[in-house]
Design a protein around this motif. Structure first.
Motif, PDB file in Angstrom:
ATOM      1  N   TRP A  40       4.460   4.067   7.445  1.00 37.15           N
ATOM      2  CA  TRP A  40       3.689   5.301   7.567  1.00 37.15           C
ATOM      3  C   TRP A  40       3.962   6.218   6.378  1.00 37.15           C
ATOM      4  CZ3 TRP A  40       0.079   6.081  11.258  1.00 37.15           C
ATOM      5  CH2 TRP A  40       0.098   5.227  12.363  1.00 37.15           C
ATOM      6  N   ILE A  41       2.885   6.747   5.793  1.00 37.09           N
ATOM      7  CA  ILE A  41       3.009   7.705   4.689  1.00 37.09           C
ATOM      8  C   ILE A  41       2.135   8.916   4.977  1.00 37.09           C
ATOM      9  CG2 ILE A  41       3.677   6.089   2.870  1.00 37.09           C
ATOM     10  CD1 ILE A  41       0.681   6.063   2.011  1.00 37.09           C
ATOM     11  N   ASP A  73       4.317   5.337  -5.672  1.00 36.69           N
ATOM     12  CA  ASP A  73       4.419   5.240  -7.131  1.00 36.69           C
ATOM     13  C   ASP A  73       3.416   6.139  -7.838  1.00 36.69           C
ATOM     14  OD1 ASP A  73       6.459   3.397  -6.781  1.00 36.69           O
ATOM     15  OD2 ASP A  73       5.235   1.649  -7.344  1.00 36.69           O
ATOM     16  N   ALA A  74       2.233   6.305  -7.246  1.00 35.92           N
ATOM     17  CA  ALA A  74       1.193   7.155  -7.844  1.00 35.92           C
ATOM     18  C   ALA A  74       1.455   8.643  -7.592  1.00 35.92           C
ATOM     19  CB  ALA A  74      -0.178   6.771  -7.292  1.00 35.92           C
ATOM     20  N   GLY A  75       2.394   8.939  -6.705  1.00 35.82           N
ATOM     21  CA  GLY A  75       2.693  10.332  -6.391  1.00 35.82           C
ATOM     22  C   GLY A  75       1.690  10.975  -5.452  1.00 35.82           C
ATOM     23  N   THR A  76       0.897  10.160  -4.757  1.00 32.21           N
ATOM     24  CA  THR A  76      -0.115  10.713  -3.850  1.00 32.21           C
ATOM     25  C   THR A  76       0.362  10.771  -2.412  1.00 32.21           C
ATOM     26  OG1 THR A  76      -1.112   8.517  -3.598  1.00 32.21           O
ATOM     27  CG2 THR A  76      -2.059   9.986  -5.278  1.00 32.21           C
ATOM     28  N   ALA A  77       1.593  10.295  -2.142  1.00 35.66           N
ATOM     29  CA  ALA A  77       2.079  10.248  -0.763  1.00 35.66           C
ATOM     30  C   ALA A  77       3.587  10.429  -0.708  1.00 35.66           C
ATOM     31  CB  ALA A  77       1.698   8.915  -0.123  1.00 35.66           C
ATOM     32  N   GLU A  78       4.034  10.729   0.490  1.00 35.28           N
ATOM     33  CA  GLU A  78       5.460  10.843   0.783  1.00 35.28           C
ATOM     34  C   GLU A  78       5.745   9.983   2.007  1.00 35.28           C
ATOM     35  OE1 GLU A  78       5.611  14.940   1.770  1.00 35.28           O
ATOM     36  OE2 GLU A  78       5.362  15.604  -0.294  1.00 35.28           O
ATOM     37  N   ARG A  79       6.953   9.489   2.108  1.00 30.41           N
ATOM     38  CA  ARG A  79       7.359   8.742   3.308  1.00 30.41           C
ATOM     39  C   ARG A  79       7.370   9.691   4.504  1.00 30.41           C
ATOM     40  NH1 ARG A  79       8.347   3.344   3.025  1.00 30.41           N
ATOM     41  NH2 ARG A  79       9.028   2.646   0.987  1.00 30.41           N
ATOM     42  N   VAL A  80       7.139   9.153   5.675  1.00 32.41           N
ATOM     43  CA  VAL A  80       7.146   9.923   6.915  1.00 32.41           C
ATOM     44  C   VAL A  80       8.475   9.685   7.630  1.00 32.41           C
ATOM     45  CG1 VAL A  80       6.094  10.137   9.205  1.00 32.41           C
ATOM     46  CG2 VAL A  80       4.650   9.855   7.182  1.00 32.41           C
ATOM     47  N   GLY A 113       0.828  -1.215   0.000  1.00 29.46           N
ATOM     48  CA  GLY A 113       0.000   0.000   0.000  1.00 29.46           C
ATOM     49  C   GLY A 113       0.851   1.250   0.000  1.00 29.46           C
ATOM     50  N   VAL A 114       1.932   1.225   0.770  1.00 27.93           N
ATOM     51  CA  VAL A 114       2.876   2.346   0.780  1.00 27.93           C
ATOM     52  C   VAL A 114       3.434   2.541  -0.618  1.00 27.93           C
ATOM     53  CG1 VAL A 114       5.150   3.077   1.618  1.00 27.93           C
ATOM     54  CG2 VAL A 114       3.468   2.132   3.217  1.00 27.93           C
ATOM     55  N   ARG A 115       3.910   1.471  -1.219  1.00 25.55           N
ATOM     56  CA  ARG A 115       4.512   1.536  -2.559  1.00 25.55           C
ATOM     57  C   ARG A 115       3.506   2.057  -3.581  1.00 25.55           C
ATOM     58  NH1 ARG A 115       8.493   3.046  -4.055  1.00 25.55           N
ATOM     59  NH2 ARG A 115       9.428   1.984  -2.309  1.00 25.55           N
ATOM     60  N   ARG A 116       2.267   1.589  -3.511  1.00 24.77           N
ATOM     61  CA  ARG A 116       1.228   2.014  -4.460  1.00 24.77           C
ATOM     62  C   ARG A 116       1.036   3.536  -4.408  1.00 24.77           C
ATOM     63  NH1 ARG A 116      -2.443  -1.026  -2.606  1.00 24.77           N
ATOM     64  NH2 ARG A 116      -3.604   0.508  -1.405  1.00 24.77           N
ATOM     65  N   HIS A 117       0.966   4.088  -3.209  1.00 19.55           N
ATOM     66  CA  HIS A 117       0.783   5.536  -3.078  1.00 19.55           C
ATOM     67  C   HIS A 117       2.035   6.309  -3.487  1.00 19.55           C
ATOM     68  CE1 HIS A 117      -3.228   5.988  -1.398  1.00 19.55           C
ATOM     69  NE2 HIS A 117      -3.008   4.884  -0.715  1.00 19.55           N
TER      70      HIS A 117
END
Length: 117
Positions: free
Chosen positions: A82-83, A65-72, A59-63
């Motif tokens: 956590w993202i 890769d989609a550019g919708t999240a950043e690592r925390v 799930g972390v990777r999916r977000h």
């Protein structure tokens, strides 16, 4: 963009989605509003108004890769599960993204608590 006041309103809408689940509570986590299931946090607002969620690596990777999240990063440590999901172009898009991520985070954390994940 979503400011912290709007972010809280969106989080409250998401919390209402879990109304039928008695183990989900809206409260304060890390001095910010967030959601927990039992005693485990699964989503909370970051200081910049982004939603931070706990997800499995896929799930972390999916977000990411989609550019919708950043690592925390907390201190010097990058958190593996956590993202941070920043606000999108409008509140409707943000709510959709956050709502789906919060549901996934809840399911993941609940599975961890049961020993299923």
């Amino acid at each position: 963009m979503t400011d912290e006041h709007d972010a809280l309103g969106l989080l409250e809408e998401i919390a209402a989605d879990f109304g039928a689940e008695p183990d989900v509570v809206l409260g304060t986590m890390f001095r910010n509003p967030g959601l927990r299931t039992g005693d485990k946090i699964f989503a909370f607002l970051g200081h910049g108004g982004e939603l931070i969620v706990k997800l499995p690596e896929d799930g972390v990777r999916r977000h990411l890769d989609a550019g919708t999240a950043e690592r925390v990063t907390m201190g010097k440590r990058t958190m593996r599960e956590w993202i941070a999901l920043p606000a999108q172009e409008n509140d409707a898009a943000t709510l959709t993204l956050w709502r789906n991520a919060a549901r996934d985070a809840h399911d993941y954390v609940a599975a961890l608590a049961r020993g299923d994940a």
